[in-house]
Design a protein around this motif. Structure first.
Motif, PDB file in Angstrom:
ATOM      1  N   LYS A   1       0.849  -1.216   0.000  1.00 55.11           N
ATOM      2  CA  LYS A   1       0.000   0.000   0.000  1.00 55.11           C
ATOM      3  C   LYS A   1       0.876   1.254   0.000  1.00 55.11           C
ATOM      4  O   LYS A   1       1.957   1.263   0.602  1.00 55.11           O
ATOM      5  N   ASN A   2       0.394   2.311  -0.619  1.00 54.15           N
ATOM      6  CA  ASN A   2       0.958   3.634  -0.388  1.00 54.15           C
ATOM      7  C   ASN A   2       0.495   4.070   1.009  1.00 54.15           C
ATOM      8  O   ASN A   2      -0.540   3.590   1.491  1.00 54.15           O
TER       9      ASN A   2
ATOM     10  N   PHE B   1      -8.576   7.803  -0.776  1.00 56.90           N
ATOM     11  CA  PHE B   1      -7.428   6.991  -0.359  1.00 56.90           C
ATOM     12  C   PHE B   1      -7.510   5.607  -1.011  1.00 56.90           C
ATOM     13  O   PHE B   1      -6.530   5.118  -1.563  1.00 56.90           O
TER      14      PHE B   1
ATOM     15  N   THR C   1      -4.167   3.467  -1.034  1.00 56.09           N
ATOM     16  CA  THR C   1      -3.410   4.152   0.022  1.00 56.09           C
ATOM     17  C   THR C   1      -4.057   3.933   1.390  1.00 56.09           C
ATOM     18  O   THR C   1      -5.279   3.984   1.514  1.00 56.09           O
TER      19      THR C   1
ATOM     20  N   VAL D   1       3.388  11.679   2.125  1.00 51.56           N
ATOM     21  CA  VAL D   1       2.900  10.625   1.227  1.00 51.56           C
ATOM     22  C   VAL D   1       4.092   9.731   0.884  1.00 51.56           C
ATOM     23  O   VAL D   1       5.122  10.213   0.391  1.00 51.56           O
TER      24      VAL D   1
ATOM     25  N   ASP E   1       5.303   6.100  -1.018  1.00 50.50           N
ATOM     26  CA  ASP E   1       4.824   5.116  -2.006  1.00 50.50           C
ATOM     27  C   ASP E   1       5.083   3.680  -1.530  1.00 50.50           C
ATOM     28  O   ASP E   1       5.653   3.460  -0.453  1.00 50.50           O
ATOM     29  N   LYS E   2       4.687   2.726  -2.355  1.00 51.60           N
ATOM     30  CA  LYS E   2       4.781   1.311  -1.943  1.00 51.60           C
ATOM     31  C   LYS E   2       6.225   0.843  -1.763  1.00 51.60           C
ATOM     32  O   LYS E   2       6.472  -0.177  -1.126  1.00 51.60           O
TER      33      LYS E   2
ATOM     34  N   LEU F   1      -2.216  12.152  -4.155  1.00 54.78           N
ATOM     35  CA  LEU F   1      -2.586  10.725  -4.161  1.00 54.78           C
ATOM     36  C   LEU F   1      -2.748  10.219  -5.590  1.00 54.78           C
ATOM     37  O   LEU F   1      -2.348   9.098  -5.916  1.00 54.78           O
TER      38      LEU F   1
END
Lengths: 199, 221
Positions: A75-76, A104, A109, A165, A167-168, A193
């Protein structure tokens, strides 16, 4: 003397007229403490966009322990640091994200809400918001340890109003340390996002 | 000038003040005046600290008039038609073509407003399905501290059909006494553009039937 009096009256007038504006929900009745206008930002960021976000493990109000690294490859992640429970702007920010769940999820996310308050305080406070879909984590002990690593721990011991934020791959893609007195606008976060799509 | 400068001491230095008072009545009066001013400032500070709302606008009282609130004329034709607005870029709430305008002060971020949104929709549907009411009673919402994006999201999330307006910088919220949300205000519009606030209360709709009965009551419908 007249100069002194003018000076004092000016200070009083500013104190009256420049109070922070916030639209407080009646959900909290009279249980919100207003700290007044605070220094907008009071820390120096220690993380950089494009670099790996520091890992951490914190207790959640659900009773589990949550690590940033557990979402790697899955997941982000958005980290939402808010300064303190039972204060005006913070008490509205997460109910907004609660409503905005679809933004989200559409972007794969997870949101992690973090404050330096202890678990019982966070439990009582977030109960007033309704059922939150995202984990709420306590950075209470060692006090503000994670916030300190990210460079968002203020000198008075609360965190900035900050959004990260990640990222994965665990890389920091966006960092926003907002004016503590104002709620960040939702549209700007949604734009960030959407940039994660396909990553 | 030099003498005055030397003899007029620091405002809060009582010790120096007392010593200077022996110099004559003029300085005694100055001393009394200073004390009175200090008393005023202390009382003023106490008032501000005890009543944070002091110095701010109060919510519009029932029986009074609504402060001047300028809103943008909606771009959507359906909303313009609903509000009876023909043109221009802005309008004042009493210019809405209706006998009574009900204004919901809300925020996308407010849990009670979120919970109340379907109930307000129900209220709107009841008004629109009543042929005796739909042209007389109009409903608008003002989202305090909400951007256009946030208002649009709130509208889509709950399928809200009545016009919503953003108050991103809290300016309208300030004019309305920084009320908590949700807050409802109703104005009754008279002939020649006059109006009167007939309802001004904190809280959501609750039971739409009861609320509508109440609205009909104060509207005289």
């Amino acid at each position: 003397m007249i100069k002194n009096i003018k000076y004092i009256i000016s200070i009083l007038a500013v104190a009256v007229l420049v109070s922070p504006a916030f639209g407080l929900s009646d959900a909290y009745k009279n249980n919100i403490y207003n700290p007044g206008e605070l220094k907008p930002v009071d820390s120096v960021l220690k993380v950089k966009v494009g670099e790996p976000a520091p890992d951490f493990t914190l207790p959640a109000i659900s009773g589990e322990k949550i690590s940033l690294s557990q979402f790697k490859g899955k997941k982000n992640v958005v980290l939402s640091f808010v300064p303190a429970a039972w204060t005006p702007v913070c008490s509205d920010q997460w109910p907004g994200y609660n409503l905005a769940r679809s933004f989200f999820e559409e972007n794969d996310t997870i949101l992690l809400g973090i404050t330096v308050d202890n678990i019982p305080t966070l439990y009582a406070w977030t109960n007033q918001m309704g059922k939150l879909w995202f984990p709420v984590l306590s950075d209470f002990w060692p006090h503000g340890g994670v916030a300190g690593n990210y460079g968002v721990l203020r000198t008075e011991g609360v965190t900035e109003r900050a959004l990260f934020v990640i990222d994965k791959e665990g890389i920091l893609r966006y960092a926003n340390v907002a004016d503590i007195n104002k709620r960040p606008e939702l549209g700007a976060l949604v734009t960030e996002l959407k940039k994660l799509k396909g990553k | 000038m030099t003498r005055r400068k030397i003899l007029w001491p620091n405002l809060f230095n009582d010790d120096i003040l007392e010593r200077k008072c022996i110099c004559g009545n003029f300085y005694k009066e100055v001393y009394i005046m200073q004390k009175a001013l200090i008393g005023f400032i202390v009382a003023f500070s106490f008032l501000i600290l005890s009543f944070p709302s002091f110095g701010q606008n109060a919510p519009p009282p029932e029986g009074g008039i609504l402060p001047k609130i300028s809103l943008p004329v909606p771009g959507a034709e359906g909303y313009r038609k609903y509000l009876g607005l023909n043109g221009g870029s802005t309008f004042l709430i009493p210019q809405i073509k209706a006998k009574v305008v009900l204004i919901e002060i809300f925020s996308m971020y407010c849990p009670h407003c979120q919970k109340d949104a379907p109930v307000v929709n129900d209220l709107y549907s009841r008004i629109m399905s009543d042929s005796n009411l739909k042209d007389k009673l109009k409903l608008i919402g003002i989202g305090v501290g909400n951007s256009d994006f946030e208002i649009d999201f709130f509208r889509k999330q709950y399928g809200i059909k009545f016009p919503l307006f953003s108050d991103g910088d809290f300016s309208i919220h300030g004019i309305l006494g920084e009320v908590r949300t949700p807050y409802f205000i109703a104005i009754k519009i008279g002939k020649n553009g006059t109006h009167k606030v007939v309802y001004s209360k904190l809280g959501g709709v609750g039971d739409p039937d009861e609320f509508l009965k109440k609205v009909k009551g104060f509207s005289g419908f």
